[in-house]
Design a protein around this motif. Structure first.
Motif, PDB file in Angstrom:
ATOM      1  N   PRO A  70       0.700  -1.228   0.118  1.00  0.00           N
ATOM      2  CA  PRO A  70      -0.086   0.017  -0.046  1.00  0.00           C
ATOM      3  C   PRO A  70       0.783   1.277  -0.063  1.00  0.00           C
ATOM      4  O   PRO A  70       2.044   1.247   0.631  1.00  0.00           O
ATOM      5  N   LEU A  71       0.439   2.231  -0.792  1.00  0.00           N
ATOM      6  CA  LEU A  71       1.139   3.459  -0.820  1.00  0.00           C
ATOM      7  C   LEU A  71       0.457   4.744  -1.104  1.00  0.00           C
ATOM      8  O   LEU A  71      -0.318   4.680  -2.474  1.00  0.00           O
ATOM      9  N   VAL A  72      -0.014   5.432  -0.429  1.00  0.00           N
ATOM     10  CA  VAL A  72      -0.599   6.546  -0.793  1.00  0.00           C
ATOM     11  C   VAL A  72      -0.243   7.845  -0.137  1.00  0.00           C
ATOM     12  O   VAL A  72       0.107   8.064   0.959  1.00  0.00           O
ATOM     13  N   LYS A  73       0.364   8.624  -1.019  1.00  0.00           N
ATOM     14  CA  LYS A  73       0.810  10.086  -0.843  1.00  0.00           C
ATOM     15  C   LYS A  73      -0.211  10.942  -0.223  1.00  0.00           C
ATOM     16  O   LYS A  73      -1.393  11.119  -1.032  1.00  0.00           O
ATOM     17  N   GLN A  74      -0.293  11.558   0.784  1.00  0.00           N
ATOM     18  CA  GLN A  74      -1.199  12.569   1.255  1.00  0.00           C
ATOM     19  C   GLN A  74      -0.681  14.074   1.525  1.00  0.00           C
ATOM     20  O   GLN A  74       0.574  13.942   2.053  1.00  0.00           O
ATOM     21  N   THR A  75      -1.531  14.913   1.209  1.00  0.00           N
ATOM     22  CA  THR A  75      -0.938  16.356   1.725  1.00  0.00           C
ATOM     23  C   THR A  75      -2.078  17.335   2.038  1.00  0.00           C
ATOM     24  O   THR A  75      -3.304  16.887   1.635  1.00  0.00           O
ATOM     25  N   ILE A  76      -2.095  17.961   3.065  1.00  0.00           N
ATOM     26  CA  ILE A  76      -2.906  18.964   3.330  1.00  0.00           C
ATOM     27  C   ILE A  76      -2.188  20.339   3.388  1.00  0.00           C
ATOM     28  O   ILE A  76      -0.952  20.287   3.821  1.00  0.00           O
ATOM     29  N   THR A  77      -3.064  21.109   2.402  1.00  0.00           N
ATOM     30  CA  THR A  77      -2.131  22.768   2.410  1.00  0.00           C
ATOM     31  C   THR A  77      -3.469  23.545   2.907  1.00  0.00           C
ATOM     32  O   THR A  77      -4.552  23.363   2.675  1.00  0.00           O
ATOM     33  N   ILE A  78      -2.882  24.674   3.477  1.00  0.00           N
ATOM     34  CA  ILE A  78      -3.796  25.592   4.132  1.00  0.00           C
ATOM     35  C   ILE A  78      -3.640  26.872   3.191  1.00  0.00           C
ATOM     36  O   ILE A  78      -2.287  27.359   3.139  1.00  0.00           O
ATOM     37  N   ILE A  79      -4.583  27.462   2.690  1.00  0.00           N
ATOM     38  CA  ILE A  79      -4.317  28.673   2.040  1.00  0.00           C
ATOM     39  C   ILE A  79      -5.018  29.925   2.805  1.00  0.00           C
ATOM     40  O   ILE A  79      -6.215  29.652   3.286  1.00  0.00           O
ATOM     41  N   HIS A  80      -4.473  30.638   3.141  1.00  0.00           N
ATOM     42  CA  HIS A  80      -4.805  31.963   3.890  1.00  0.00           C
ATOM     43  C   HIS A  80      -3.909  33.318   3.383  1.00  0.00           C
ATOM     44  O   HIS A  80      -2.899  33.166   3.297  1.00  0.00           O
ATOM     45  N   ALA A  81      -4.919  34.153   3.037  1.00  0.00           N
ATOM     46  CA  ALA A  81      -4.250  35.663   2.929  1.00  0.00           C
ATOM     47  C   ALA A  81      -3.601  35.573   1.585  1.00  0.00           C
ATOM     48  O   ALA A  81      -2.307  36.231   1.793  1.00  0.00           O
ATOM     49  N   LYS A  83      -1.535  33.053   0.501  1.00  0.00           N
ATOM     50  CA  LYS A  83      -0.334  32.170   1.012  1.00  0.00           C
ATOM     51  C   LYS A  83      -0.520  30.901   1.172  1.00  0.00           C
ATOM     52  O   LYS A  83      -1.737  30.378   1.571  1.00  0.00           O
ATOM     53  N   SER A  84       0.293  29.921   0.606  1.00  0.00           N
ATOM     54  CA  SER A  84      -0.207  28.546   1.000  1.00  0.00           C
ATOM     55  C   SER A  84       0.705  27.888   1.897  1.00  0.00           C
ATOM     56  O   SER A  84       2.020  28.275   1.781  1.00  0.00           O
ATOM     57  N   HIS A  85       0.308  27.188   3.034  1.00  0.00           N
ATOM     58  CA  HIS A  85       1.398  26.579   4.002  1.00  0.00           C
ATOM     59  C   HIS A  85       0.935  24.841   3.755  1.00  0.00           C
ATOM     60  O   HIS A  85       0.180  24.560   3.985  1.00  0.00           O
ATOM     61  N   LYS A  86       2.249  24.419   3.979  1.00  0.00           N
ATOM     62  CA  LYS A  86       2.232  22.879   3.677  1.00  0.00           C
ATOM     63  C   LYS A  86       1.869  22.341   5.096  1.00  0.00           C
ATOM     64  O   LYS A  86       2.728  22.554   6.045  1.00  0.00           O
ATOM     65  N   ALA A  87       0.781  21.886   5.464  1.00  0.00           N
ATOM     66  CA  ALA A  87       0.247  21.328   6.725  1.00  0.00           C
ATOM     67  C   ALA A  87       0.705  20.154   6.837  1.00  0.00           C
ATOM     68  O   ALA A  87       1.115  19.556   8.244  1.00  0.00           O
ATOM     69  N   TRP A  88       0.719  19.246   5.991  1.00  0.00           N
ATOM     70  CA  TRP A  88       0.788  17.973   6.098  1.00  0.00           C
ATOM     71  C   TRP A  88       1.256  17.283   5.062  1.00  0.00           C
ATOM     72  O   TRP A  88       0.386  17.310   3.746  1.00  0.00           O
TER      73      TRP A  88
END
Length: 129
Positions: A70-81, A83-88
């Motif tokens: 099993p292999l799943v790449k997961q990404t969470i990005t926060i977008i505010h004002a 700007k993008s922020h790599k959260a996870w």
């Protein structure tokens, strides 16, 4: 059919300078190697800076029978004002519910303005509870 959790449910809070961030966009993406499937969903933080996303679950008859890694790449990005922020960022290597954190639910506090760093297998700006 085998139940395969590609991304467990996520709960979190977004802060900036110690204060809740309302209206931030939370974008969650996954890339499932077995089925070559990519997906994306999103939500917005409430007045308290809180957000939640449900588990992403698939089923696969062949995937439950044939051996594979099993292999799943997961990404969470926060977008505010603007700007993008790599959260996870994590490579999930099982299909277990809450398998990302060895059985613990994903609960995080994300502080905008901090530098992303590695915490165990997870990379990003969020601290895990």
């Amino acid at each position: 059919m085998g139940k395969m959790v590609l991304f467990s449910a996520v709960r979190g809070t977004v802060l900036q300078d110690g204060k809740p961030v309302a209206g931030a966009t939370i974008e969650r993406e996954f890339d499932w190697a077995w089925k070559s499937e990519k997906g994306k969903d999103s939500t917005t933080t409430d007045a308290a800076g809180a957000f939640s996303l449900p588990a992403i679950v698939r089923s696969s008859f062949l995937g439950s029978l044939l051996p594979h890694e099993p292999l799943v790449k997961q990404t969470i990005t926060i977008i505010h004002a603007g700007k993008s922020h790599k959260a996870w960022v994590l490579f999930k290597r099982d299909y277990d519910d809450n398998g990302e954190l060895d059985g613990k639910p994903i609960v995080m506090t994300c502080k905008l303005g901090t530098e992303p760093q590695r915490r165990g297998e997870v990379f990003g700006i969020c601290e895990l509870s």
